[in-house]
Each structure stands twice: as C-alpha cells, then as structure tokens.
Design a protein around this motif. Structure first.
Motif, PDB file in Angstrom:
ATOM      1  N   ILE A 135     -25.207 -18.404 -25.618  1.00  0.00           N
ATOM      2  CA  ILE A 135     -25.892 -18.226 -24.829  1.00  0.00           C
ATOM      3  C   ILE A 135     -25.222 -17.307 -23.249  1.00  0.00           C
ATOM      4  N   ALA A 136     -26.127 -16.865 -22.382  1.00  0.00           N
ATOM      5  CA  ALA A 136     -26.511 -15.976 -21.714  1.00  0.00           C
ATOM      6  C   ALA A 136     -24.611 -15.578 -20.599  1.00  0.00           C
ATOM      7  N   GLN A 137     -24.409 -16.508 -20.349  1.00  0.00           N
ATOM      8  CA  GLN A 137     -23.217 -16.670 -19.075  1.00  0.00           C
ATOM      9  C   GLN A 137     -22.820 -17.945 -19.545  1.00  0.00           C
ATOM     10  N   PRO A 138     -21.005 -18.659 -19.203  1.00  0.00           N
ATOM     11  CA  PRO A 138     -20.359 -20.017 -19.562  1.00  0.00           C
ATOM     12  C   PRO A 138     -21.289 -20.316 -17.788  1.00  0.00           C
ATOM     13  N   TYR A 139     -20.502 -21.552 -17.703  1.00  0.00           N
ATOM     14  CA  TYR A 139     -20.905 -22.443 -16.801  1.00  0.00           C
ATOM     15  C   TYR A 139     -20.422 -24.080 -17.356  1.00  0.00           C
ATOM     16  N   ASP A 140     -19.425 -24.839 -16.434  1.00  0.00           N
ATOM     17  CA  ASP A 140     -19.000 -25.450 -16.856  1.00  0.00           C
ATOM     18  C   ASP A 140     -19.720 -26.432 -14.639  1.00  0.00           C
ATOM     19  N   ARG A 141     -19.390 -27.895 -14.506  1.00  0.00           N
ATOM     20  CA  ARG A 141     -19.986 -28.694 -14.114  1.00  0.00           C
ATOM     21  C   ARG A 141     -19.422 -28.490 -12.912  1.00  0.00           C
ATOM     22  N   ASP A 142     -17.965 -27.849 -12.474  1.00  0.00           N
ATOM     23  CA  ASP A 142     -17.310 -27.264 -11.474  1.00  0.00           C
ATOM     24  C   ASP A 142     -18.426 -25.889 -11.088  1.00  0.00           C
ATOM     25  N   ALA A 143     -18.879 -25.499 -11.847  1.00  0.00           N
ATOM     26  CA  ALA A 143     -18.964 -24.095 -11.749  1.00  0.00           C
ATOM     27  C   ALA A 143     -20.250 -24.262 -12.330  1.00  0.00           C
ATOM     28  N   PRO A 144     -21.362 -23.967 -12.240  1.00  0.00           N
ATOM     29  CA  PRO A 144     -22.240 -24.209 -12.554  1.00  0.00           C
ATOM     30  C   PRO A 144     -23.791 -23.182 -12.738  1.00  0.00           C
ATOM     31  N   ALA A 145     -23.129 -22.318 -11.552  1.00  0.00           N
ATOM     32  CA  ALA A 145     -24.234 -21.244 -11.670  1.00  0.00           C
ATOM     33  C   ALA A 145     -24.352 -20.192 -12.664  1.00  0.00           C
ATOM     34  N   GLY A 146     -23.583 -20.495 -13.728  1.00  0.00           N
ATOM     35  CA  GLY A 146     -23.986 -19.634 -14.933  1.00  0.00           C
ATOM     36  C   GLY A 146     -25.321 -20.410 -15.584  1.00  0.00           C
ATOM     37  N   LYS A 147     -25.954 -21.414 -15.638  1.00  0.00           N
ATOM     38  CA  LYS A 147     -26.645 -22.318 -15.547  1.00  0.00           C
ATOM     39  C   LYS A 147     -27.831 -21.601 -15.574  1.00  0.00           C
ATOM     40  N   ALA A 148     -28.042 -20.890 -14.003  1.00  0.00           N
ATOM     41  CA  ALA A 148     -28.910 -20.208 -13.735  1.00  0.00           C
ATOM     42  C   ALA A 148     -29.346 -18.483 -14.673  1.00  0.00           C
ATOM     43  N   ALA A 149     -28.305 -18.349 -14.611  1.00  0.00           N
ATOM     44  CA  ALA A 149     -28.244 -17.187 -15.019  1.00  0.00           C
ATOM     45  C   ALA A 149     -29.135 -17.584 -17.086  1.00  0.00           C
TER      46      ALA A 149
END
Ligand code: GLC
Length: 490
Positions: free
Chosen positions: A282-296
């Motif tokens: 995936i383009a950028q990692p993310y998790d529950r506490d730092a969800p910003a990567g999901k938009a990327a």
C-alpha cells in the motif's frame, strides 16, 4: 504421551498453552488448497493459518495437500521419493514432497492428476480427490508422522473419516484414528457413482447403505459429516443456518441428526499479512491512532485505477459467483452512483458477471473501475484505499474480506448471514441488511453514504480497526474441541 516442543518459549505461554504442550498432540490437517502454495479462495487462507496457529500452541502439526503443477510461495517442496497407495483394487505410486515452514510440516502428494492447469473444475474431480485422500495416510506414514487426530477440510478430504474407520490397507497406527471435518462451504459436496466410489476408495460394499449414500449416489461431504467424530463449520451463525435448513444444499436433515457434533468456530485472519501499519503493497502505512495514511492510499488507488471526482469509494473483493451476490451489487450500480458512491470491483469468476462488471466500468470509467483478475497486491490496495466494502453474499459460511476490510478501516456493508452476521455489528463497525435483494442493499448503502465523513463514521472506523481477529483465539477453541473428542481431561 509426554512430548515437549522446543520452539515454545515457556516464559510466554499461558496456562492453556501449557496444557497443549503437555498433551503433545499430533494433528494431521488435510486440505485441497493451502496458501501460499495453492489458493482459489478462503479455504486456502484458513488451511494456511490454522495449522500455524495450532503449532504456536505447541501442537505437532502436519498439513497434507496436492502437489499441483504450479505452486506458489518462495520455497519448493523437496521430493523424497514415492510411496505405494491402494487405489481402485490395485496399488499405485504417488510422489512425496516435503517442506517445513513456520513450525508446520507440509507434505505434498504428487500425481499426474494434480499436474493440470487449474486446481479444480474437471469432470474427474471426485476420482482425483479420492486418490488424494487414499494417499494421505501413506504419505504421512512415509515421513514418520502418525497423528493422534486427522482434521479434514471440505469435500475433497471428507472421505478420510470413513477411510480411517473402514478402509483396507491403512498404514500402522491409522485405523480408527479420531477425525474432525470442517465445512467451509456446504455447496460443494463431491458426488459420484456409489459402487465406483467404494471400489476406488477400497471401502467395504456394506457402506453403500451408510452416510456415504445420498439419493442414490455417493456424497463425500455427507460421508465426512456422518463418520467424523466432530464436524465444525466456520461461524456459529452458519452452523445454525445449516441445521435450520437455510443454505444446507440438501444436508440439513443429516446436520440436525448429528446434533451437538456440529459446532461453529469463527475463522480469524492473518493479522501479520493484513496489517495497514505494515503492508508493503500500500501507498502509505496507517493505523487506528494515525489514520492519515488511509487518505494517501485512497488517492493512490484513484490514480492507479483512473478514477476521478469526489465521493466515497465502495470496493468489492470477491469471487464473482452467485453465492457472493455480485449480481445484486451490479444491479444497484446506477442507484449507488446516484448516491455519490464510486466503485472498485476486483475479482474473477462467472463470465456473465465479469461481463456486466466490465460494462459498468466502460459506461462510467471515471466512477467505476473493474479489474477482473486475481491480484493479491491490488486487493491490499483496494482494502486500504476504499471507504467501504460491499459483501452482499446470499450465504457466507464465514467470509474473510469483511474482517480484512475492518482492519483497514474500510466499513463493510454486508448481508446479515453466516459469518458476516457474527463479525459485523450494525452501525458500530459496519452496516448489515436483511433480504438478499437489490432494494435492501441500496438502502444499506444509502445509510452508509449519509454517515460518510461525519464524526460517527470516524468513530465506527476506529471501532472496526480495533477488532481483534487473531487466529490464536480460534486455534484455542479448536484445541479444546480436539481435547474433547480425544477424551483428554488434564
Ligand atoms: C469458503 C467460504 C467462506 C469462508 C472460507 C474459509 O470460501 O465461502 O465464507 O470464509 O471458506 O473458511
């Protein structure tokens, strides 16, 4: 029976684990597909993950599977020779390959029958898998593995309980072994001519009136259900639906008859493979506490698929089959676009459904993307990049995609059936709808669309991502059941 395995770090194990270790149980899993070597669906994932989870609990686990022409994975099996197998009144030779990975030993059965372009879908599938089942005890014995219990998966291996009880020519230590059958999908049962099946399998003619018999023919799954000491299926709700007669494909009476021998144990998912915080695809990692990567991940997916505009992304990652309700979803496309959804369809299967998906994408390429391929890496990006995942299955024994989606903060919109009903709490970590109808699906999608981008959506996303789907929980339940049928009480 005292065996202790070195790979268990005693400081880390729980009391439960310790019981398993002291029990030293040897379990032989048998499956027609095991990821990453072979996979057409969820069976391959489960047959891969459950044995590893059981090995972590201290069990000695071996998996026997066919040696297909094309095997996935980084390591090829090591050919150790041939072994003789009784089959159809004669003796045949099959090749034996082995490898060891993640604390589990794998044994591959080699025969021309499995050296074909696909895993299944041939007229002689029943003969192929009787041959495979007959070979299982012989190849296990060849590598010195005499189990305490045999765990067979789906129809392909479902003859084993009957073979262990009645089969002639078994290697020493196999006759009368306790057995477990797991039903991953009761739709596929393996039917054939009764006399022919008995002859090929080397089973006594008297069994023509046994559980093997189903409306004049042989039915391998039915034999497994009848002869196994324990029958499990992959969610409690599916177990209940089967006995109530829904989606049982003619076997509900038998399942009611076997009563408490049938239990539902929910699958887990491979939380290391499906981890948005650590996913190479995936383009950028993310998790529950730092969800910003999901938009990327969403933007990257839009770019990859040529999608434009705004609006939430609704994904589908599925076999395109009647079971999966893909036809309902495709019929709803105009209404979904009207609500503001954009669509990503990934999967292969039924030619008519594939054609309809391709047509929907052609008609509106900026808002509908269809990739009619089997692409695991793209599946990761779809789970990460979409906002919601549609799972409109008519029936669903467990379903893995909804659990993966939740872990990626992608809310499932699913029909309340089988494992979907057991893993999704409506309006808390996903959306459920009742009837398998286009209108009901559309209504649920409308509810989801109006919740999208509100604080409530964010809360649900957090809840979904926090769910614990680790295989270890399920493995402990299987272990407790193994111990039950073996009469282990300490
Ligand atoms: C089958 C079922 C699916 C289940 C999987 C693994 O593919 O259709 O619901 O999740 O097996 O048990």
């Amino acid at each position: 029976m005292e065996r202790v395995y070195g790979r268990i770090m005693m400081s880390k194990v729980t009391e439960h684990d310790r019981l398993a270790v002291s029990c030293g149980m040897r379990v032989l899993h048998v499956s027609a597909e095991v990821a990453p070597f072979s996979k057409t669906g969820g069976l391959g994932d489960v047959a891969a993950a459950l044995p590893v989870a059981l090995a972590r609990l201290g069990l000695d686990v071996m998996v026997v599977t066919p040696w297909y022409r094309h095997l996935g994975g980084d390591v090829a099996p090591f050919w150790i020779g041939d072994v003789e197998v009784p089959f159809g009144g004669a003796v045949e030779r099959v090749g034996v390959g082995t490898l060891e990975q993640d604390g589990v030993r794998y044994v591959f059965v080699g025969h021309g029958d499995f050296s074909r372009a696909s895993l299944y879908g041939y007229d002689d599938d029943v003969v192929r898998f009787i041959r495979f089942s007959r070979a299982v005890p012989a190849v296990a014995a060849r590598v010195g593995f005499v189990p305490d219990l045999v765990h067979a998966h789906d129809w392909h291996a479902a003859l084993l309980p009957a073979l262990l009880e009645h089969g002639a020519g078994l290697p020493l230590g196999f006759a009368g072994l306790p057995s477990v059958l797991t039903i991953h999908n009761i739709q596929f049962q393996g039917g054939g001519d009764l006399d022919e099946v008995l002859r090929l399998a080397g089973l006594p003619i008297g069994l023509e009136r046994s559980y093997l018999h189903h409306v004049g023919d042989a039915n391998l799954l039915k034999a497994g259900i009848g002869f196994a000491d324990l029958v499990t299926t992959v969610s409690p709700t599916y177990a209940r639906e089967l006995t109530e007669g829904a989606h049982a494909f003619g076997l509900d009476e038998l399942l009611r008859h076997v009563g408490p021998k049938l239990v539902g144990i929910l699958n887990g998912i491979d939380t290391a493979l499906w981890d948005p915080a650590n996913d190479p695809f995936i383009a950028q990692p993310y998790d529950r506490d730092a969800p910003a990567g999901k938009a990327a991940c969403r933007s990257a997916l839009e770019a990859e698929l040529g999608l434009a505009g705004a609006g939430p992304l609704l994904g589908v990652v599925s076999r395109f089959a009647d079971q999966k309700g893909i036809d309902l979803l495709l019929a709803a496309v105009p209404a979904l676009l009207e609500m503001g959804w954009r669509l990503v369809l990934l999967g292969t299967g039924d030619a008519g459904l594939e054609a309809a998906a391709a047509a929907a994408a052609r008609a509106d390429p900026e808002r509908v993307a269809a990739r009619l391929v089997h692409d695991e890496a793209l599946a990761h990006r779809v789970y990460a990049g979409c906002d919601a995942l549609a799972v409109p299955s008519r029936f669903e024994p467990c379903g893995l995609s909804q659990m993966i989606a939740q872990r990626y903060g992608t809310l499932p919109i699913a029909r309340a059936t089988g494992g979907l009903a057991d893993t999704i709490r409506h309006a808390q970590d996903g959306f459920l709808f009742g009837p398998a109808e286009v209108g009901a699906l559309q209504e649920a999608c409308a509810t989801a669309a109006s919740a999208f981008a509100t604080p409530a959506w964010e809360t649900m996303r957090g809840e979904a991502m926090a769910l614990d789907r680790d295989w270890q929980t399920s493995a402990q339940e299987y272990l407790a059941r193994y111990r039950g049928i073996m009469g282990v009480t300490t």
